[in-house]
Write an enzyme that holds these catalytic residues in place. Structure first.
Site, PDB file in Angstrom:
ATOM      1  N   HIS A   1       0.837  -1.209   0.000  1.00  0.00           N
ATOM      2  CA  HIS A   1       0.000   0.000   0.000  1.00  0.00           C
ATOM      3  C   HIS A   1       0.871   1.259   0.000  1.00  0.00           C
ATOM      4  O   HIS A   1       0.564   2.241  -0.675  1.00  0.00           O
ATOM      5  CB  HIS A   1      -0.872   0.045   1.262  1.00  0.00           C
ATOM      6  CG  HIS A   1      -1.911  -1.020   1.349  1.00  0.00           C
ATOM      7  ND1 HIS A   1      -1.848  -2.041   2.263  1.00  0.00           N
ATOM      8  CD2 HIS A   1      -3.048  -1.230   0.640  1.00  0.00           C
ATOM      9  CE1 HIS A   1      -2.920  -2.812   2.142  1.00  0.00           C
ATOM     10  NE2 HIS A   1      -3.656  -2.362   1.152  1.00  0.00           N
TER      11      HIS A   1
ATOM     12  N   GLY B   1      -3.330  -1.760  -7.270  1.00  0.00           N
ATOM     13  CA  GLY B   1      -2.256  -2.747  -7.384  1.00  0.00           C
ATOM     14  C   GLY B   1      -2.602  -3.827  -8.400  1.00  0.00           C
ATOM     15  O   GLY B   1      -3.771  -4.199  -8.565  1.00  0.00           O
TER      16      GLY B   1
END
Ligand code: PAF
Length: 281
Positions: A37, A147
């Site tokens: 993250h 992602g």
């Protein structure tokens, strides 16, 4: 860093920020943050003057038998991590604010959601697209970073943005891995030490697929079969799927090309992990 929990206050901040001519980049998360993250946040900072990180464990994307109640949460720690990344706003609304009584709307992308993770997690992607659509409306980002570990989610969100003519640039960030290759995931925290060791079979199987293709194999189904056999040989794992697909359309890929993606979902104990890699290049 400002912490905003009200959708109305979030929109007011975004209106002011846009009026001041600043670029907003959104990094949507469900919290329990890890280095993957943080890499998304750093990428966001490179591209935009103002970064907003959303932290919302979205009940709509969990099935009735899934891990909503035990999904890991660590708000204080997450807020500290986000604050250290030069993020402008941490947006952390409650479920009651995101889905007030009487909420009835779903944003549904068809087709791309009917395969791979969509088969074993019915309704999951409708929950994802609905919450991401809400976040886009509230945060009004110019850009948003996702992602590539959740490659199907990424493909679906790109499609939603194209189909709905949304003026948000979708940035794909490469998978961030632990030293030994395991893809970073908040769900890795569920793994017992022996399961953590076993989980490495996902990464090793992707490497096997890449090696086959580097050695000249062009038959997607043969790659899938061998990879599957390898995972089974690791013992005590439950394969949800092993697939070789086109990275954008997610259609089965018989002949390997530059867009062929090897994708896996495997349960180690009670924990379902996903991973993927492009096979060529
Ligand atoms: O990838 C995730 O963490 C979630 O699916 C997302 C995009 C934050 C939506 O809840």
């Amino acid at each position: 860093m400002e912490i905003i929990d009200s959708p109305r206050a979030m929109t007011a901040w975004s209106d002011r920020t846009r009026a001041a001519g600043r670029t907003i980049c959104l990094v949507p998360t469900m919290g329990f943050l890890h280095d993957g993250h943080l890499a998304l946040m750093r990428r966001a900072r490179e591209m935009a003057g103002k970064v907003v990180v959303s932290l919302f464990v979205n009940p709509m994307q969990f099935g009735p038998a899934e891990d909503l109640a035990r999904y890991p949460r660590a708000f204080e720690r997450d807020a500290e991590l986000v604050g250290a990344e030069g993020v402008a706003v941490l947006f952390a609304p409650t479920a009651e604010e995101m889905y007030p009584a009487g909420f009835q709307t779903r944003v549904v992308v068809s087709g791309l959601t009917d395969t791979l993770c969509g088969l074993s997690r019915p309704g999951h992607f409708d929950g994802v697209t609905t919450v991401v659509a809400k976040l886009f409306h509230l945060v009004k980002p110019h850009l948003a970073v996702f992602g590539q570990k959740d490659f199907q989610q990424l493909a679906i969100i790109k499609k939603m943005v194209i189909d709905l003519n949304w003026d948000v640039g979708i940035i794909a960030h490469p998978i961030v891995r632990e030293r030994d290759g395991l893809a970073m995931s908040s769900r890795n925290s569920y793994l017992e030490p022996a399961e953590r060791r076993k989980a490495l079979c996902l990464y090793n199987s992707l490497q096997l697929g890449r090696k086959m293709v580097a050695g000249g194999e062009r038959d997607g189904h043969r790659v899938r079969e061998e990879v599957q056999q390898y995972i089974v040989s690791c013992g005590d794992v439950d394969i949800d799927y092993v697939a070789v697909v086109d990275a954008e359309t997610l259609a089965d890929c018989r002949t390997i090309n530059d867009r062929s993606l090897l994708a896996l979902a495997v349960k180690i104990g009670r924990t379902r992990l996903i991973d993927n890699t492009l096979l060529a290049g």
